[in-house]
Design an enzyme around this catalytic site. Structure first.
Site, PDB file in Angstrom:
ATOM      1  N   GLY A  54      -0.640  37.965  29.559  1.00  0.00           N
ATOM      2  CA  GLY A  54      -0.351  38.451  28.219  1.00  0.00           C
ATOM      3  C   GLY A  54      -1.466  38.007  27.307  1.00  0.00           C
ATOM      4  O   GLY A  54      -2.285  37.171  27.685  1.00  0.00           O
ATOM      5  N   CYS A  81      -2.180  34.391  35.242  1.00  0.00           N
ATOM      6  CA  CYS A  81      -3.002  34.434  34.039  1.00  0.00           C
ATOM      7  C   CYS A  81      -2.346  33.651  32.898  1.00  0.00           C
ATOM      8  O   CYS A  81      -2.174  32.451  33.016  1.00  0.00           O
ATOM      9  CB  CYS A  81      -3.300  35.884  33.659  1.00  0.00           C
ATOM     10  SG  CYS A  81      -4.610  35.993  32.432  1.00  0.00           S
ATOM     11  N   TYR A  82      -1.931  34.310  31.810  1.00  0.00           N
ATOM     12  CA  TYR A  82      -1.270  33.552  30.751  1.00  0.00           C
ATOM     13  C   TYR A  82      -0.054  32.800  31.309  1.00  0.00           C
ATOM     14  O   TYR A  82       0.196  31.638  30.957  1.00  0.00           O
ATOM     15  CB  TYR A  82      -0.831  34.465  29.592  1.00  0.00           C
ATOM     16  CG  TYR A  82       0.088  33.737  28.641  1.00  0.00           C
ATOM     17  CD1 TYR A  82      -0.425  32.793  27.764  1.00  0.00           C
ATOM     18  CD2 TYR A  82       1.468  33.926  28.695  1.00  0.00           C
ATOM     19  CE1 TYR A  82       0.413  32.059  26.937  1.00  0.00           C
ATOM     20  CE2 TYR A  82       2.311  33.191  27.869  1.00  0.00           C
ATOM     21  CZ  TYR A  82       1.780  32.265  26.989  1.00  0.00           C
ATOM     22  OH  TYR A  82       2.611  31.539  26.191  1.00  0.00           O
ATOM     23  N   HIS A 168      -5.819  37.937  38.203  1.00  0.00           N
ATOM     24  CA  HIS A 168      -4.792  38.979  38.318  1.00  0.00           C
ATOM     25  C   HIS A 168      -4.701  39.497  39.761  1.00  0.00           C
ATOM     26  O   HIS A 168      -5.515  40.322  40.163  1.00  0.00           O
ATOM     27  CB  HIS A 168      -5.129  40.147  37.388  1.00  0.00           C
ATOM     28  CG  HIS A 168      -4.890  39.835  35.954  1.00  0.00           C
ATOM     29  ND1 HIS A 168      -3.635  39.871  35.375  1.00  0.00           N
ATOM     30  CD2 HIS A 168      -5.725  39.443  34.965  1.00  0.00           C
ATOM     31  CE1 HIS A 168      -3.721  39.537  34.111  1.00  0.00           C
ATOM     32  NE2 HIS A 168      -4.979  39.261  33.832  1.00  0.00           N
ATOM     33  N   GLU A 170      -2.536  41.456  40.884  1.00  0.00           N
ATOM     34  CA  GLU A 170      -1.881  42.767  40.937  1.00  0.00           C
ATOM     35  C   GLU A 170      -2.847  43.935  40.784  1.00  0.00           C
ATOM     36  O   GLU A 170      -2.477  45.072  41.040  1.00  0.00           O
ATOM     37  CB  GLU A 170      -0.777  42.852  39.864  1.00  0.00           C
ATOM     38  CG  GLU A 170      -1.260  42.941  38.418  1.00  0.00           C
ATOM     39  CD  GLU A 170      -1.604  41.591  37.792  1.00  0.00           C
ATOM     40  OE1 GLU A 170      -1.746  40.604  38.539  1.00  0.00           O
ATOM     41  OE2 GLU A 170      -1.749  41.532  36.552  1.00  0.00           O
ATOM     42  N   SER A 222      15.397  71.349  36.496  1.00  0.00           N
ATOM     43  CA  SER A 222      14.214  72.029  35.956  1.00  0.00           C
ATOM     44  C   SER A 222      13.269  72.449  37.064  1.00  0.00           C
ATOM     45  O   SER A 222      12.359  73.241  36.845  1.00  0.00           O
ATOM     46  CB  SER A 222      13.477  71.083  35.008  1.00  0.00           C
ATOM     47  OG  SER A 222      12.871  70.042  35.757  1.00  0.00           O
ATOM     48  N   VAL A 225      10.138  67.018  39.722  1.00  0.00           N
ATOM     49  CA  VAL A 225      10.461  66.027  40.751  1.00  0.00           C
ATOM     50  C   VAL A 225      11.700  65.216  40.372  1.00  0.00           C
ATOM     51  O   VAL A 225      12.616  65.044  41.188  1.00  0.00           O
ATOM     52  CB  VAL A 225       9.272  65.050  40.953  1.00  0.00           C
ATOM     53  CG1 VAL A 225       9.582  64.052  42.048  1.00  0.00           C
ATOM     54  CG2 VAL A 225       8.009  65.813  41.268  1.00  0.00           C
ATOM     55  N   ASP A 226      11.751  64.730  39.132  1.00  0.00           N
ATOM     56  CA  ASP A 226      12.800  63.779  38.770  1.00  0.00           C
ATOM     57  C   ASP A 226      14.200  64.396  38.824  1.00  0.00           C
ATOM     58  O   ASP A 226      15.102  63.846  39.455  1.00  0.00           O
ATOM     59  CB  ASP A 226      12.544  63.182  37.377  1.00  0.00           C
ATOM     60  CG  ASP A 226      11.150  62.583  37.268  1.00  0.00           C
ATOM     61  OD1 ASP A 226      10.504  62.403  38.318  1.00  0.00           O
ATOM     62  OD2 ASP A 226      10.707  62.308  36.144  1.00  0.00           O
ATOM     63  N   LYS A 369       7.848  56.456  39.996  1.00  0.00           N
ATOM     64  CA  LYS A 369       7.622  57.843  40.428  1.00  0.00           C
ATOM     65  C   LYS A 369       7.355  57.976  41.940  1.00  0.00           C
ATOM     66  O   LYS A 369       7.909  58.841  42.600  1.00  0.00           O
ATOM     67  CB  LYS A 369       6.428  58.419  39.656  1.00  0.00           C
ATOM     68  CG  LYS A 369       6.243  59.912  39.818  1.00  0.00           C
ATOM     69  CD  LYS A 369       7.078  60.618  38.799  1.00  0.00           C
ATOM     70  CE  LYS A 369       6.716  62.055  38.583  1.00  0.00           C
ATOM     71  NZ  LYS A 369       7.487  62.599  37.461  1.00  0.00           N
TER      72      LYS A 369
END
Ligand code: XMP
Length: 514
Positions: A54, A81-82, A168, A170, A222, A225-226, A369
């Site tokens: 952060g 990190c932070y 980091h 990630e 619709s 995908v969702d 997603k």
């Protein structure tokens, strides 16, 4: 859901990424705000806690440091990190501002592999972004790595199941980052990599059955995908208690209505009501050129059609529930999933009104997603649906700049079909996030075809690369592909005599033109 690894969000954009990487390691994760009291975190029975990076400094007065109680709870903790510095500070170590900033790819030297660096190179590159430094490890910890600007760049205390890294892990720029994260999860925190989306299907099927009992459920499909995956999951759980409504507003791309009406029904066996409202939408849009007005009209007509259809379906037994394809990023961005769920407005056609009086069923609320796509495949949905690019609810209505007419829809639909087919043939569908094709219906320019002068419309190709649609860059598609698309569109689509390429990033441009 299994006991989560809680990712405490200290306000950078990294928390979502960390949560994703933890799930990539097959461990379930959830994001919580740093303002959540420790007692509330512990009520979730976390399998571990990760303190994220952060922008704060442990030295500023208004900094939210973790509650020391977190470290007395017997829960494994990783600081990043932070989060690493905050953890060090709370546990009594020296954290000092060096005034020297380390940012970007930085060489890291591992002095002792410990658990985090087991089997990894002693020298490796890591992604850094810090000015403060941990000068010595807290009591009970071993320092295991350093960089030029960080005397302690990693530490761990196996006995208490604590560890931390200044860099980091990630981000993709830390090549061994995923391994470091997995070592924390499996070796330090002693967690098993058992979380998969297969379990999610089973759990959600059970949860949906428990939620709705034998009530009737409605879903506005619709073709995206969702909503497709959400409906397929609900259908798997309760079969014919679910009715899907597909409003064909005539603003869809070539083949999309058929995909829903035939392929989707064939794959899921869902009970589908198709409402052909093309003429109603066209009539309502006649003469309208202002983008916001067009959006509002499309949203309003959609609600009218949907409500009318729901009323008709309601005639015998009332429908109590409505399926929404809300995803985890929507939940996180709207405040972390606490409080009542609202029907999300932006990413629906205009948003369904809240006075529709349905209780929501949101089986994808905890998912990202790519996990949703994975579940779609498991449920047997066709690849063409699962891998569909995002498409705006108002559809081609906002990809015609100017008035929407039946002829213009034909033109943009034909041009779009060519661009999509060529992108697919080049094997680049998954390399671009979205590829709008826009018709500038108020512009005409002179061209030449055969022996004659033409006076036709330009279309704009807008292929973009993006992670989340918040920012985007224009995709560098191969010249030959662009040339093929251009030649085919000008040859095959009546009234189009120019093809242009949008080379604007977002910001300052948006993805759609409108
Ligand atoms: P912009 O154009 O703002 O779009 O860069 C960001 C993303 O959102 C999509 N979009 C919409 N999706 N209903 C939707 O479901 C809408 O009204 C809408 N407007 C934009 C757009 O396609 C892009 O992915």
């Amino acid at each position: 859901m299994p006991h989560p690894v809680l990712v405490v969000d200290y306000g950078a954009q990294y928390a979502q990424l960390i949560a994703r990487r933890v799930r990539d390691a097959h461990v379930y994760s959830e994001i919580v705000p740093s303002t959540m009291p420790v007692s509330q975190m512990l009520e979730k029975k976390p399998a571990a806690v990760i303190l994220s990076g952060g922008p704060a400094s442990v030295h500023s007065d208004d900094t939210a440091l973790p509650d020391p109680e977190l470290f007395n709870a017997g829960v494994p903790v990783l600081g990043i990190c932070y989060g690493f510095q905050a953890m060090a500070q709370v546990l009594g170590a020296r954290v000092e501002p060096t005034g020297k900033r380390e940012f970007g790819g930085t060489p890291l030297t591992v002095s002792e592999p410990g658990a985090l660096f087991e089997g990894l190179p002693r020298e490796q590159s890591v992604w850094m972004s810090h000015t403060d430094c941990v000068m010595e490890p807290p009591e009970g910890f071993t320092a295991t790595a350093s960089t030029a600007g960080a005397p302690v760049a990693a530490f761990e205390d196996r006995a208490r199941r604590f560890a931390g890294v200044q860099f980091h892990p990630e981000v993709a720029h830390t090549p061994h980052g995923q391994a470091v994260l997995q070592h924390f999860l499996y070796e330090v925190a002693q967690l098993e990599p058992t979380w998969t989306t297969t379990n999610v299907v089973e759990e959600q099927v059970a949860a949906i059955r428990a939620q709705v009992g034998d009530s009737r459920v409605l879903c506005a499909l619709s073709g995206g995908v969702d909503s497709s995956v959400a409906a397929a999951l609900v259908q798997r759980a309760i079969g014919d208690q679910l009715t899907c409504v597909f409003v064909d507003h005539g603003l869809l791309r070539a083949g999309e209505a058929e995909q829903v009406e035939k392929d989707y029904v064939a794959a899921t066996g869902v009970k589908l009501v198709v409402v052909d409202a093309k003429d109603q939408f066209l009539a309502a849009l006649a003469g309208q050129t202002d983008p916001e007005t067009k959006r509002k009209i499309i949203g309003r007509e959609f609600i009218r059609v949907f409500e009318e259809t729901a009323r008709q379906l309601d005639a015998d037994t009332p429908i109590e529930y409505l399926v929404q394809g809300t995803l985890y990023p929507d939940v996180v961005e709207s405040g972390g999933g606490v409080g009542a769920a609202n029907i999300k407005s932006h990413h629906n056609v205009g948003g369904l009104p809240e006075d529709l009086q349905f209780t929501l069923v949101e089986p994808l609320r905890t998912l990202f997603k790519d996990e949703v796509r994975d579940i779609g495949s498991q449920l047997g949905l066709p690849d063409a649906m699962v891998w569909r690019h995002p498409f705006p609810g108002p559809g081609l209505g906002i990809r015609i700049i100017g008035e929407v007419t039946a002829e213009r829809l034909e033109i943009v639909r034909a041009a779009d079909a060519i661009a999509r087919a060529e992108l697919t043939a080049a094997g680049l569908d998954r390399a671009v996030w979205q590829f709008p094709v826009v018709l500038l219906a108020d512009v005409r320019s002179v061209g030449v075809a055969g022996d004659g002068r033409t006076y036709g419309y330009p279309v704009v190709l807008r292929p973009v690369s993006s992670e989340d649609a918040m920012t985007a860059d224009w995709s560098r598609l191969p010249d030959e592909l662009l040339a093929r698309i251009s030649t085919r569109i000008t040859n095959e689509v009546q009234d189009v005599n120019r093809v242009t390429l949008d080379i604007t990033s977002k910001p300052p441009g948006t993805i759609e033109w409108e």
